[in-house]
Design a protein around this motif. Structure first.
Motif, PDB file in Angstrom:
ATOM      1  N   VAL A 251       0.932  -1.262   0.056  1.00 46.51           N
ATOM      2  CA  VAL A 251       0.000  -0.160  -0.033  1.00 46.51           C
ATOM      3  C   VAL A 251       0.960   1.307  -0.011  1.00 46.51           C
ATOM      4  O   VAL A 251       0.556   2.191  -0.689  1.00 46.51           O
ATOM      5  CB  VAL A 251      -0.816  -0.124   1.429  1.00 46.51           C
ATOM      6  N   TYR A 252       1.785   1.262   0.900  1.00 50.69           N
ATOM      7  CA  TYR A 252       2.981   2.305   0.858  1.00 50.69           C
ATOM      8  C   TYR A 252       3.534   2.658  -0.351  1.00 50.69           C
ATOM      9  O   TYR A 252       3.583   3.878  -1.058  1.00 50.69           O
ATOM     10  CB  TYR A 252       3.926   2.277   2.032  1.00 50.69           C
ATOM     11  N   LEU A 253       4.186   1.443  -1.187  1.00 52.08           N
ATOM     12  CA  LEU A 253       4.719   1.552  -2.326  1.00 52.08           C
ATOM     13  C   LEU A 253       3.650   2.456  -3.590  1.00 52.08           C
ATOM     14  O   LEU A 253       4.107   3.081  -4.043  1.00 52.08           O
ATOM     15  CB  LEU A 253       5.343   0.285  -2.762  1.00 52.08           C
ATOM     16  N   ASP A 254       2.443   1.813  -3.259  1.00 52.65           N
ATOM     17  CA  ASP A 254       1.335   2.444  -4.432  1.00 52.65           C
ATOM     18  C   ASP A 254       1.093   4.019  -4.119  1.00 52.65           C
ATOM     19  O   ASP A 254       0.943   4.503  -4.985  1.00 52.65           O
ATOM     20  CB  ASP A 254       0.032   1.523  -4.243  1.00 52.65           C
ATOM     21  N   GLN A 255       1.161   4.149  -2.894  1.00 53.79           N
ATOM     22  CA  GLN A 255       0.793   5.525  -2.338  1.00 53.79           C
ATOM     23  C   GLN A 255       1.978   6.611  -2.698  1.00 53.79           C
ATOM     24  O   GLN A 255       1.912   7.607  -3.236  1.00 53.79           O
ATOM     25  CB  GLN A 255       0.680   5.676  -1.013  1.00 53.79           C
ATOM     26  N   GLY A 379      -0.732   7.461  11.271  1.00 57.90           N
ATOM     27  CA  GLY A 379      -0.342   7.707   9.941  1.00 57.90           C
ATOM     28  C   GLY A 379       0.211   6.453   9.572  1.00 57.90           C
ATOM     29  O   GLY A 379       0.944   5.622  10.290  1.00 57.90           O
ATOM     30  N   LEU A 380       0.219   6.187   8.094  1.00 55.36           N
ATOM     31  CA  LEU A 380       0.781   4.973   7.459  1.00 55.36           C
ATOM     32  C   LEU A 380       2.229   4.799   7.817  1.00 55.36           C
ATOM     33  O   LEU A 380       2.820   3.731   8.346  1.00 55.36           O
ATOM     34  CB  LEU A 380       0.420   5.090   6.063  1.00 55.36           C
ATOM     35  N   GLU A 381       2.952   5.984   7.580  1.00 52.70           N
ATOM     36  CA  GLU A 381       4.716   5.874   7.799  1.00 52.70           C
ATOM     37  C   GLU A 381       5.041   5.528   9.385  1.00 52.70           C
ATOM     38  O   GLU A 381       5.752   4.893   9.572  1.00 52.70           O
ATOM     39  CB  GLU A 381       5.175   7.092   7.422  1.00 52.70           C
ATOM     40  N   GLU A 382       4.347   6.160  10.213  1.00 48.20           N
ATOM     41  CA  GLU A 382       4.458   5.956  11.611  1.00 48.20           C
ATOM     42  C   GLU A 382       4.143   4.664  11.892  1.00 48.20           C
ATOM     43  O   GLU A 382       4.675   3.711  12.965  1.00 48.20           O
ATOM     44  CB  GLU A 382       3.644   7.045  12.441  1.00 48.20           C
ATOM     45  N   SER A 383       3.205   3.918  11.393  1.00 43.17           N
ATOM     46  CA  SER A 383       2.783   2.409  11.755  1.00 43.17           C
ATOM     47  C   SER A 383       3.912   1.652  11.444  1.00 43.17           C
ATOM     48  O   SER A 383       4.184   0.412  12.227  1.00 43.17           O
ATOM     49  CB  SER A 383       1.426   2.083  11.065  1.00 43.17           C
ATOM     50  N   PHE A 384       4.716   1.841  10.562  1.00 39.51           N
ATOM     51  CA  PHE A 384       6.103   1.011  10.131  1.00 39.51           C
ATOM     52  C   PHE A 384       6.908   0.844  11.466  1.00 39.51           C
ATOM     53  O   PHE A 384       7.311  -0.076  11.845  1.00 39.51           O
ATOM     54  CB  PHE A 384       6.942   1.261   8.937  1.00 39.51           C
TER      55      PHE A 384
END
Length: 411
Positions: A251-255, A379-384
């Motif tokens: 999902v991150y790479l797609d975004q 947030g998506l980045e923080e979830s990693f």
């Protein structure tokens, strides 16, 4: 079941080259399906415009039935023959593959994830069980299985990403159906000793194939052996990183704007490095304590997926991290399977793999849902970073447990 310091295994049996190659080929076409679906299902979910939480549920649903039935499936393989069970689940995976584009909605997608997830996971359980019977726990032979597996997981995501981009969902899912048929062909050619007589005997009754509480109790009783408990714990941490890659990594790479081909290349290219690493595991296992080597490479794999958002949209850095992570996974997989195979003994190959698959499936089921919730809140980045830190704390706990139990796996 054996103690935490099992005796040296018997010499692996001699088999015809055709049977050996076919057995390793089951690894090419089984585990690769899990990786390929880890690319295509998130893309399909984004295509259907599902929310982050719903995407997490869709990804997690794939692991519900493996959690519940992997132990039972492994027990059936030990009882009735691995090849017979693999054929059944190979047919299920082929049929369900073509149903994905036929039913483009959230609820049918979740149902298909349930069925297809069980079928593909049981194919991988079967491949490991076949090699367990063939190798008697030899790390070098498990390394060859991992090498073969990585060939499939290298080619599969790249091809499926390109097919998705240029042909669309129908082409991608039909290709997956043919992938399942290739697994069936490999299973039919495999000839492994130590299979029960019923592998070619009469059809089992309904009562014989139904889950039994006693089988589950016996499987979980294996956790009383410290080395088996250690392998299960570190394997769960390892699969946690893989669950991130199979869900919100895509999902991150797609975004950040990567194409399907580029995403498939990032996922698939790591596998070829893993294949090379797998061939070195026999030498490394003789030089270093296998269980500590296993833990160290799992820690490295978690760190390498955890730092993904710190790399931004720089493709060379994303590729380097993916390649390095592929190397750690290639080393950890044969270490994990060979340690477990030796500790379980020849009569419990299927059930030991089923137990590990069930525990891994539980992590793979709940982690994407948790990560989806964390991504929604922070947030998506923080979830990693948050999920990665939690997995590293689990690694520390596993290391303390290994020291406390004085585990030895190099005997």
């Amino acid at each position: 079941m054996s103690t935490d310091a099992p005796p040296p295994p018997e010499a692996p049996p001699k088999l015809p080259l055709r049977a050996v190659l076919a057995t390793y080929s089951t690894g090419i076409f089984s585990h690769s399906q899990n990786i390929i679906y880890g690319v295509i299902v998130p893309l399909w979910a984004v295509y259907l415009e599902l929310s982050p939480v719903l995407i997490g549920i869709v990804i997690g649903a794939r692991h519900v039935l493996p959690v519940c039935l992997s132990i039972h499936g492994g027990t059936l393989m030990d009882r009735f023959g691995t090849r017979r069970i693999m054929v059944v689940f190979g047919c299920v995976s082929a049929i369900t593959a073509v149903l994905f584009p036929l039913l483009p909605a959230a609820v049918p997608l979740i149902m298909l994830q349930l069925l297809n997830g069980l079928a593909t996971n049981m194919g991988w359980v079967g491949a490991q069980t076949l090699v367990g019977h063939m190798s008697r726990g030899d790390p070098a032979q498990f390394g060859r299985l991992t090498f073969a597996t990585r060939l499939g997981t290298f080619v599969g995501p790249i091809v499926i990403g390109a097919v998705w981009e240029h042909v669309g969902p129908w082409g991608a899912f039909v290709l997956l159906a043919f992938w399942s048929l290739a697994l069936l062909a490999a299973v039919r050619l495999a000839e492994i000793p130590d299979q029960p007589a019923s592998d070619t005997g009469t059809r089992p009754s309904l009562g014989e194939i139904m889950p039994k509480l006693a089988d589950y109790i016996a499987a979980f009783a294996m956790l009383a052996v410290p080395v088996i408990a250690f392998v299960m714990a570190v394997s769960a941490i390892r699969i946690g990183g893989t669950a991130i890659r199979s869900s919100f990594y895509v999902v991150y790479l797609d975004q950040i704007g990567l194409t399907g081909t580029a995403i498939g290349f990032l996922v698939g290219s790591a596998e070829i490095i893993g294949a090379a690493g797998a061939l070195s595991v026999g030498l490394l296992a003789r030089r270093f304590s296998p269980h500590w080597l296993f833990l160290v490479v799992v820690v490295a794999s978690v760190v390498l997926i955890m730092i993904t958002p710190l790399l931004g949209s720089l493709f060379p850095l994303l590729l380097l991290a993916s390649l390095m992570r592929g190397g750690t996974l290639g080393l950890s997989q044969p270490l994990m399977t060979s340690i477990l195979s030796k500790a379980a003994g020849p009569k419990a190959q299927g059930v030991s793999v089923g137990l590990r698959t069930a525990i891994n499936g539980l992590i793979s089921m709940i982690l994407p849902v948790i990560m989806g919730a964390v991504a929604t809140l922070y947030g998506l980045e923080e979830s990693f970073i948050i999920i990665g830190a939690a997995l590293l704390l689990m690694c520390l706990a596993a290391a303390w447990g290994a020291l406390h139990a004085n585990i030895r796996t190099g005997d």
